[in-house]
Design a protein around this motif. Structure first.
Motif, PDB file in Angstrom:
ATOM      1  N   LEU A  67       0.838  -1.204   0.000  1.00  0.00           N
ATOM      2  CA  LEU A  67       0.000   0.000   0.000  1.00  0.00           C
ATOM      3  C   LEU A  67       0.868   1.248   0.000  1.00  0.00           C
ATOM      4  O   LEU A  67       0.637   2.191  -0.777  1.00  0.00           O
ATOM      5  CB  LEU A  67      -0.913  -0.006   1.237  1.00  0.00           C
ATOM      6  N   THR A  68       1.877   1.273   0.852  1.00  0.00           N
ATOM      7  CA  THR A  68       2.744   2.438   0.959  1.00  0.00           C
ATOM      8  C   THR A  68       3.511   2.660  -0.344  1.00  0.00           C
ATOM      9  O   THR A  68       3.626   3.800  -0.829  1.00  0.00           O
ATOM     10  CB  THR A  68       3.730   2.250   2.135  1.00  0.00           C
ATOM     11  N   LYS A  69       3.998   1.581  -0.922  1.00  0.00           N
ATOM     12  CA  LYS A  69       4.774   1.651  -2.168  1.00  0.00           C
ATOM     13  C   LYS A  69       3.927   2.111  -3.352  1.00  0.00           C
ATOM     14  O   LYS A  69       4.441   2.737  -4.288  1.00  0.00           O
ATOM     15  CB  LYS A  69       5.388   0.279  -2.462  1.00  0.00           C
ATOM     16  N   LEU A 159      16.489  13.046   5.999  1.00  0.00           N
ATOM     17  CA  LEU A 159      17.005  14.409   5.840  1.00  0.00           C
ATOM     18  C   LEU A 159      18.501  14.434   5.515  1.00  0.00           C
ATOM     19  O   LEU A 159      19.152  15.475   5.627  1.00  0.00           O
ATOM     20  CB  LEU A 159      16.713  15.267   7.077  1.00  0.00           C
ATOM     21  N   TYR A 160      19.029  13.289   5.120  1.00  0.00           N
ATOM     22  CA  TYR A 160      20.405  13.195   4.629  1.00  0.00           C
ATOM     23  C   TYR A 160      20.431  12.066   3.610  1.00  0.00           C
ATOM     24  O   TYR A 160      19.963  10.953   3.904  1.00  0.00           O
ATOM     25  CB  TYR A 160      21.383  12.910   5.770  1.00  0.00           C
ATOM     26  N   ASP A 161      20.911  12.363   2.414  1.00  0.00           N
ATOM     27  CA  ASP A 161      21.072  11.382   1.345  1.00  0.00           C
ATOM     28  C   ASP A 161      19.741  10.929   0.741  1.00  0.00           C
ATOM     29  O   ASP A 161      19.545  11.005  -0.468  1.00  0.00           O
ATOM     30  CB  ASP A 161      21.872  10.174   1.849  1.00  0.00           C
ATOM     31  N   LEU A 162      18.798  10.472   1.575  1.00  0.00           N
ATOM     32  CA  LEU A 162      17.526   9.934   1.083  1.00  0.00           C
ATOM     33  C   LEU A 162      16.454  11.030   1.003  1.00  0.00           C
ATOM     34  O   LEU A 162      16.452  11.967   1.797  1.00  0.00           O
ATOM     35  CB  LEU A 162      17.042   8.809   1.998  1.00  0.00           C
ATOM     36  N   SER A 163      15.540  10.864   0.048  1.00  0.00           N
ATOM     37  CA  SER A 163      14.470  11.861  -0.139  1.00  0.00           C
ATOM     38  C   SER A 163      13.297  11.597   0.811  1.00  0.00           C
ATOM     39  O   SER A 163      12.967  10.442   1.098  1.00  0.00           O
ATOM     40  CB  SER A 163      13.967  11.825  -1.590  1.00  0.00           C
ATOM     41  N   PRO A 164      12.641  12.658   1.296  1.00  0.00           N
ATOM     42  CA  PRO A 164      11.542  12.486   2.252  1.00  0.00           C
ATOM     43  C   PRO A 164      10.406  11.643   1.685  1.00  0.00           C
ATOM     44  O   PRO A 164       9.944  11.882   0.562  1.00  0.00           O
ATOM     45  CB  PRO A 164      11.068  13.922   2.507  1.00  0.00           C
ATOM     46  N   PRO A 165       9.948  10.645   2.428  1.00  0.00           N
ATOM     47  CA  PRO A 165       8.827   9.820   1.968  1.00  0.00           C
ATOM     48  C   PRO A 165       7.588  10.650   1.627  1.00  0.00           C
ATOM     49  O   PRO A 165       7.327  11.680   2.248  1.00  0.00           O
ATOM     50  CB  PRO A 165       8.559   8.911   3.175  1.00  0.00           C
ATOM     51  N   LYS A 166       6.826  10.157   0.659  1.00  0.00           N
ATOM     52  CA  LYS A 166       5.600  10.859   0.266  1.00  0.00           C
ATOM     53  C   LYS A 166       4.474  10.606   1.256  1.00  0.00           C
ATOM     54  O   LYS A 166       3.687  11.512   1.554  1.00  0.00           O
ATOM     55  CB  LYS A 166       5.191  10.431  -1.151  1.00  0.00           C
ATOM     56  N   VAL A 167       4.399   9.374   1.762  1.00  0.00           N
ATOM     57  CA  VAL A 167       3.334   9.037   2.715  1.00  0.00           C
ATOM     58  C   VAL A 167       3.912   8.173   3.833  1.00  0.00           C
ATOM     59  O   VAL A 167       4.956   7.534   3.668  1.00  0.00           O
ATOM     60  CB  VAL A 167       2.154   8.287   2.050  1.00  0.00           C
ATOM     61  N   THR A 168       3.217   8.168   4.947  1.00  0.00           N
ATOM     62  CA  THR A 168       3.482   7.211   6.026  1.00  0.00           C
ATOM     63  C   THR A 168       2.186   6.477   6.321  1.00  0.00           C
ATOM     64  O   THR A 168       1.107   7.082   6.329  1.00  0.00           O
ATOM     65  CB  THR A 168       3.982   7.919   7.298  1.00  0.00           C
ATOM     66  N   THR A 169       2.286   5.170   6.548  1.00  0.00           N
ATOM     67  CA  THR A 169       1.131   4.388   6.994  1.00  0.00           C
ATOM     68  C   THR A 169       1.389   3.927   8.424  1.00  0.00           C
ATOM     69  O   THR A 169       2.478   3.440   8.738  1.00  0.00           O
ATOM     70  CB  THR A 169       0.879   3.174   6.078  1.00  0.00           C
ATOM     71  N   LEU A 170       0.405   4.085   9.287  1.00  0.00           N
ATOM     72  CA  LEU A 170       0.491   3.682  10.694  1.00  0.00           C
ATOM     73  C   LEU A 170      -0.685   2.764  10.996  1.00  0.00           C
ATOM     74  O   LEU A 170      -1.847   3.129  10.777  1.00  0.00           O
ATOM     75  CB  LEU A 170       0.403   4.910  11.608  1.00  0.00           C
ATOM     76  N   TYR A 171      -0.389   1.586  11.509  1.00  0.00           N
ATOM     77  CA  TYR A 171      -1.413   0.569  11.748  1.00  0.00           C
ATOM     78  C   TYR A 171      -1.388   0.173  13.223  1.00  0.00           C
ATOM     79  O   TYR A 171      -0.373  -0.308  13.729  1.00  0.00           O
ATOM     80  CB  TYR A 171      -1.141  -0.641  10.850  1.00  0.00           C
TER      81      TYR A 171
END
Length: 396
Positions: A67-69, A159-171
Motif C-alpha cells: 500500500l505504501t509503495k 534528511l540526509y542522502d535519502l528523499s523524504p517519503p511521500k506518505v506514512t502508513t500507521l497501523y
C-alpha cells in the motif's frame, strides 16, 4: 460498493473552520486488497485531505508495504534506510524502532514487551518520552495527574542522502486504553490540549503557511533549509523545546567532525514550502530539529521591499537566529485549535501525506501498558517540489 469519504470527527478543541478539507475516514475499500481504480481514488483523497483513516482493518506487513509503495512505485527502502536506525546506535531514533525481519520496510513501534510478533521472538519497545529529549520536564506530580507534552514535531525523513517519503502508513495492532491526558505547552502561553492516551497529533502544513502574515509568507516562499548531515545523530546530545517544536540552542549538537562519515553532496537542501502534487497548494514542511542553515533568495524583480525581511536575500548560518525565525513561523500552527489528536482504536490504519503535515508522538505509558503499531514509509524516488515562479511572484 463505491468508496465513501467521511469527514473526521474533530475534538471540541479544534476550530472546524481550519479542518474543512483535513482528514477523511474511508469506507468501501479494503486497503490491503484494492484495484488500481480504487487506489487512484485513495491517492487523490489523500493529497486533497492530508490524512485518511480506515477502521477495523486486517493488514499484514506485506500488504502495508504494498500500500505504501503504491504511492511511489519506484521507492523501495524504508525512509531512513532498511535496518539503518537500529545499527546507528547514536541516533535518537535508535530505541524507537524494531524492523520486521521479513519486510524490513515495516517497523514495529510501541511500548512494553511484545512476544512472537511477525518473526520477532521478543521485542522490547519504548514509547518516546519527552524526559529524554526536552530541556525541561513535566514534574512527577503533574505527570501522575496526566500532564504530558508533544515529544517532537517532525516529518518522517532521513534528511540526509535519502528523499523524504511521500506518505506514512500507521497501523494500530495493540492499543492500550486509559484516561485522557493534558498536553501542556509550557512555553509561557498557558496553552494546553486535552488528548487521548498515546495520541498521534497532526497539524496541516497548508494551514501553517496560510495563517502567516504577508512578510513571513514572503520569506517562506523564498527560502530553503539546509539540514545538518546525519541530523538525528547531530541533534542527539541536544535538548528540545517544551513544545517539541525544535531544539534549544545550547551548543550541544555533535560537532560535524564527530559525525559518521558524510559528504556535502548528500546533505539535503529543501524548500521551506512543498507543492501539493494534486491541489497545487503550498505546505510549510520543515523538520525544525534538524535544520542547520537557512538560504533566502532575493525578492523577485518588481516586488515591493516595504516591510520585507531580507529583501536582497541572505544565507543564515547562526543556529540561534535560524531556529528563532523558523519557530516564529511554525509555532502559530501548533496552537491547540489547529491540532488534530487522533484517538487510536485497535485495527485503525492511518495514511498521512508526509509532505503535507507535521506530526508528533504524545503522552506517556507505564511499563506494563503494551502498545504495538506497524509503521511504514519509503525514501522517495524524488525530492519535494518547491514553489513555482508564479507562487514566488504571488506571495513574495
Amino acid at each position: 460498493m463505491a468508496i465513501e469519504l467521511i469527514p473526521f470527527t474533530l475534538p471540541a478543541s479544534a476550530d472546524a473552520a481550519f479542518f474543512a478539507d483535513f482528514g477523511r475516514e474511508v469506507k468501501g475499500v479494503d486497503p490491503g486488497n484494492f484495484t488500481p481504480e480504487q487506489f487512484k481514488e485513495i491517492e487523490q483523497a489523500l493529497y486533497q485531505h492530508s490524512a485518511l483513516l480506515f477502521r477495523d482493518v486486517d493488514l499484514s506487513p506485506e500488504q502495508q508495504y504494498a500500500l505504501t509503495k503504491a504511492f511511489d512505485p519506484q521507492s523501495e527502502n524504508y525512509g531512513h534506510g532498511n535496518n539503518k536506525t537500529e545499527s546507528t546506535k547514536k541516533s535518537i531514533l535508535h530505541p524507537d524502532l524494531k524492523t520486521i525481519p521479513r519486510v524490513p520496510q515495516v517497523q514495529l513501534i510501541g511500548n512494553g514487551t511484545v512476544y512472537d510478533h511477525e518473526g520477532l521472538a521478543e521485542a522490547k519497545l519504548k514509547h518516546p518520552s519527552h524526559h529524554t529529549f526536552h530541556k525541561t520536564s513535566v514534574s512527577p506530580a503533574d505527570e501522575a495527574r496526566g500532564v504530558t507534552r508533544f515529544y517532537r514535531w517532525h516529518i518522517d525523513a532521513a534528511l540526509y542522502d535519502l528523499s523524504p517519503p511521500k506518505v506514512t502508513t500507521l497501523y494500530g495492532i495493540t492499543v492500550p486504553q486509559g484516561p485522557r491526558q493534558i498536553c501542556r505547552y509550557d512555553d509561557g502561553t498557558k496553552d494546553e490540549l486535552s488528548v487521548p492516551l498515546g495520541t498521534t497529533a497532526f497539524v496541516s502544513g497548508k494551514t501553517m503557511f496560510d495563517i502567516l502574515p504577508a512578510e513571513l509568507k514572503s520569506l517562506a516562499v523564498r527560502s530553503r533549509v539546509n539540514y545538518a548531515p546525519h541530523p538525528y545523530v547531530w541533534m542527539a546530545p541536544a535538548h528540545a523545546m517544551s513544545t517539541g517544536l525544535g531544539i534549544e540552542t545550547e551548543g550541544l549538537e555533535l560537532p560535524l567532525n564527530e559525525l559518521p562519515e558524510w559528504t556535502e553532496a548528500k546533505r539535503k537542501v529543501l524548500p521551506v514550502l512543498w507543492k501539493n502534487p494534486v491541489t497545487g497548494v503550498l505546505h510549510f514542511q520543515v523538520h525544525p530539529c534538524g535544520v542547520a542553515e537557512l538560504l533566502v533568495d532575493a525578492l523577485p524583480e518588481g516586488a515591493s521591499k516595504l516591510g520585507a525581511l531580507y529583501p536582497d536575500g541572505t544565507h543564515l548560518t547562526d543556529l540561534k537566529e535560524v531556529r528563532e525565525l523558523l519557530y516564529k513561523m511554525q509555532r502559530p500552527a501548533i496552537a491547540p485549535k489547529l491540532v488534530y489528536p487522533h484517538d487510536w482504536k485497535e485495527r485503525d490504519l492511518v495514511i498521512f501525506h508526509n509532505r503535507g503535515v507535521l506530526h508528533s508522538v504524545v503522552g506517556a505509558f507505564t511499563k506494563d501498558q503494551v502498545r504495538a503499531f506497524h509503521q511504514c514509509n519509503l525514501a522517495a524516488s524524488d525530492d519535494p517540489v518547491g514553489p513555482s515562479a508564479e507562487d514566488v511572484k504571488r506571495w513574495a
